[in-house]
Design a protein around this motif. Sequence first.
Motif, PDB file in Angstrom:
ATOM      1  N   VAL A 117       0.802  -1.166   0.105  1.00 24.44           N
ATOM      2  CA  VAL A 117       0.156  -0.052   0.059  1.00 24.44           C
ATOM      3  C   VAL A 117       0.839   1.280   0.014  1.00 24.44           C
ATOM      4  N   VAL A 118       2.264   1.303   0.660  1.00 31.66           N
ATOM      5  CA  VAL A 118       2.837   2.593   0.770  1.00 31.66           C
ATOM      6  C   VAL A 118       3.608   2.525  -0.571  1.00 31.66           C
ATOM      7  N   ALA A 119       3.911   1.357  -1.236  1.00 36.99           N
ATOM      8  CA  ALA A 119       4.679   1.514  -2.495  1.00 36.99           C
ATOM      9  C   ALA A 119       3.604   2.030  -3.725  1.00 36.99           C
ATOM     10  N   ARG A 120       2.119   1.726  -3.317  1.00 35.53           N
ATOM     11  CA  ARG A 120       1.366   2.107  -4.285  1.00 35.53           C
ATOM     12  C   ARG A 120       1.169   3.614  -4.341  1.00 35.53           C
ATOM     13  N   GLU A 121       1.376   4.139  -3.142  1.00 37.40           N
ATOM     14  CA  GLU A 121       1.100   5.591  -2.885  1.00 37.40           C
ATOM     15  C   GLU A 121       2.342   6.290  -3.659  1.00 37.40           C
TER      16      GLU A 121
END
Length: 382
Positions: A208-212
């Motif tokens: 989820v953080v990499a997606r951001e």
Amino acid sequence: MTTPAQIEKPTSGRGRRFAALVRKESYQIVRDPSSILIALVLPLILLFLFGYGVSLDTTQTRIGLVVEQETPLTRDLAAGFQASRYFSVSLGRDRRDFEDDLVLGRLRGIVVIPARFTADHAAGRHPALQVLVDGSDPNTANFVQNYAQATVANWERQQRGQDAGPPPAISAEQRFWFNPELTSRNFLVPGSIAIVMTLVGTLLTSLVVAREWERGTMEAMMATPVSAAELLAGKLLPYFLLGLASMTLCVLLAVFLFGVPFRGSVAALYALSATFLMPALGQGLLISAATKNQFLASQLALISAFLPAFLLSGFLFEINSMPTVIQWITFIVPARYLIPSLQTVFLAGDIWPMFLQAIAVMLLIGCVFFALAARSTSKRIG
């Protein structure tokens, strides 16, 4: 002159920013089906696989039983093998009838009751059986050999009782603490909960953080007055609570579906689980900050979190049997400390000296991961 309202304003503003971050991340979880799948559906699949599909209990092992000369005595011994819940027996009169099945893996062993068995028994000599096993699977081979000997020993005790012969001089009585039935599910399922939490914590956070980072929303948040610590805490709190919810679901299934005994306290369970989520979430943050790419983050999460938790934590393989170098590497695997603690909570109860030591080590590893993640996630676009 500074007024009390002016003093409290930064603090209240920081609280509002943090609450907004938590709200934003909670909405992201609800709107993103992949987060729900990883946190709630994937644990169910893994727990069912470990609970039903993985078993270290060897039962109904297929063997061939050769009775070279049929007598009342050999028929009685053959009945002892057939009545054992550990063996699935195929009867024959010649070992050559089973040799091809042993080579092809259809049988795991051949037990031969020789033609001289009855004569040796009548003469008072210790009759010998021959056990041929498939050595390609050493664990099963040892099992067939040991349980064949145990079946014969049990039969001999019954024969001594029937023949009123002298009892053995010394008898040994075995007792197994905590898991008297030696059911592998009772320690596989608690261990699998740690594997599930590793995946939920590390994989979910890293994705989820990499997606951001990929979508550019991380840079937008960095342009706000939010500090790096507030950003990390605001993003992790919803996933921390989601990880505890996933653990709770797994524990309920372990107790009520798989029948694993729970002899410890809920406080110890949540203390250990909450502590373990710190290195798991911190490792996910570090991976996402270092990669900023979902595909690469998922691969690194599997390699650096899931595989060590599965192979180097003592879950399936004894750590003391590993090479010395690998044993030293296991000290930095957080699951090494959670798995024995969870197994103790379930099967033995609360042993706080052991738990406190595990909690301290997991906190230390978590602090290292968070420090590295905070350093990587600085307030600059890069």
